[in-house]
Design an enzyme around this catalytic site. Sequence first.
Site, PDB file in Angstrom:
ATOM      1  N   SER A 264       6.334  -6.551  -1.637  1.00 38.46           N
ATOM      2  CA  SER A 264       7.561  -7.038  -2.045  1.00 38.46           C
ATOM      3  C   SER A 264       7.362  -7.184  -3.854  1.00 38.46           C
ATOM      4  O   SER A 264       6.360  -7.007  -4.309  1.00 38.46           O
ATOM      5  CB  SER A 264       7.818  -8.457  -1.690  1.00 38.46           C
ATOM      6  OG  SER A 264       7.545  -9.506  -2.759  1.00 38.46           O
ATOM      7  N   LYS A 265       8.638  -7.224  -4.279  1.00 38.26           N
ATOM      8  CA  LYS A 265       8.590  -6.928  -5.806  1.00 38.26           C
ATOM      9  C   LYS A 265       7.726  -8.280  -6.509  1.00 38.26           C
ATOM     10  O   LYS A 265       7.549  -8.318  -7.506  1.00 38.26           O
ATOM     11  CB  LYS A 265       9.901  -6.921  -6.134  1.00 38.26           C
ATOM     12  CG  LYS A 265      10.868  -8.357  -6.095  1.00 38.26           C
ATOM     13  CD  LYS A 265      12.323  -7.954  -6.503  1.00 38.26           C
ATOM     14  CE  LYS A 265      13.119  -9.268  -5.927  1.00 38.26           C
ATOM     15  NZ  LYS A 265      14.352  -9.075  -6.286  1.00 38.26           N
TER      16      LYS A 265
END
Length: 508
Positions: A264-265
């Site tokens: 995930s970012k």
Amino acid sequence: MTGQPRVRIAPSPTGEPHVGTAYIALINRAFAKSQNGKFILRIEDTDQTRSTAASEQAIFDSLKWLGLTWDEGPDVGGPYGPYRQSERTEIYQRYAQILLEKGLAYKCFCTKEDLAALREKQEKEKKPAQGYFAQDSPCRKLTPEQIKEKEAKGEPYVIRLKVPDENPDALITFYDHTRKKEISRKYSEIDDQVLLKTDGFPTYHLANVIDDHLMGITHVLRGEEWIVSTPKHILLYNAFGWEAPKFYHLSLLRNPDKNKSKISKRKNPVSLRWFRAAGYVPDALLNFLALMGYSRSAEGKTKEEISSMELFSMDELIHEFIPGRISTTGPAFDYNKLDAINDAYTQKMTIEEFCAYKDERLKYLMEYLGPLAVETKNRFRRLNKEIDDITGFFFKLRLSYDCDEFNKIKMPPAEILSMFKTLKKTFKDKALLLNNPADFHECINEISERCGYSSKSIHMAIRIAASGEGESLPLYESLALLGVYRCISRFDDAGEALEKHIKERKEK
Ligand code: GLU
């Protein structure tokens, strides 16, 4: 279902184009092309508050850059359009009406407060407080007169699926073709999901099922995070009396750390725009994604062939693709591995190919830098620095800090450390509000006023943490491009480096 397969990807155009979308697209495309089928791109933009045209365009551009082209889609058309859900609202409304008429859906007039009270009750009764179940639903029991009365008063309503409640312990089952097993959930575990919202827009579940059916989708290959939704979809297919497609749930890409958390970012860059600007060769990124999603057969191969099996093209994948070899274990997204594969691809290039790739990359990098492009060019000229030296901090996963840089900040080191902690906490709390350079500017001013930090010191500290240097591209624009989550992890890393430095100084 007979004939050629029709498969699709259905990304939602919110935020940056995710590398996971390319991964799912790659498997879908290989599945379709290996059987002479069609690969369709459908844009699921029913969330009108979060969907943007820019994000949709970025999905198109990024997938095209990778060569993951589609046969039907919003931009190229096709016989089953429109391929953008926001242009199909009437279709969903019509089908929701059909379910109402069949008595398989109902109008629910519950307000937010009613739902909050229901959740509280469910919590007290230790029920899975996740929704609106048959036995809890007052609106299921409304008489036609009561419904008319409420409608006449203009009370807003949603349309919910009436999950059959005759046999709550019975199972809804579907076959997962990737895991090669049946997956079941009890009827009593499925909430009366909303199909149509008060504004007349469909939810994901309704639109997704109707579109997959009307677009003739034969196989659904999507991320495993949707496994929990599939039984709901089966109920919808049953309610409409439609045959469901075959389901393949693909393992999510995971961080190569101990927890194997979903990439995930929050941890690392995941935007396809970032991979492109960073200079990855499109075929190398595809190859890397294919390695994670598909396990090649070594049967009949010589030793030399096996040792070079890691490198393969999209065409080779299509040629040898067998659905049974889609990976079922969570593949680790190892950036070092990607670098090694990228290296192999640049090595294979001729000088002409290499020049063309470098030109394309530079052009794209300038686009990616947006408001920072002009300053990058000027620094290249003025400071006689290479573009990669000026912009490299955007593309390194972790920076190494030269602790002499911290001495440029006119504050005791312990205070700088506490400033990094404050910055981290405030950025975390405000993460959703920090998007544009102006947002970062305002936020930093607020911290500096609240904590009494001099403007010069806080700016210098942030600059060093974000770029690794005391001099760099304009700050607010740089922070916006890095994105709030990477700023947060750099405050962490800078703090850690400084702490180590302080300790070492004490020991001396
Ligand atoms: N719109 C969903 C997404 O963003 C699609 C999921 C599916 O493929 O059914 O991933």
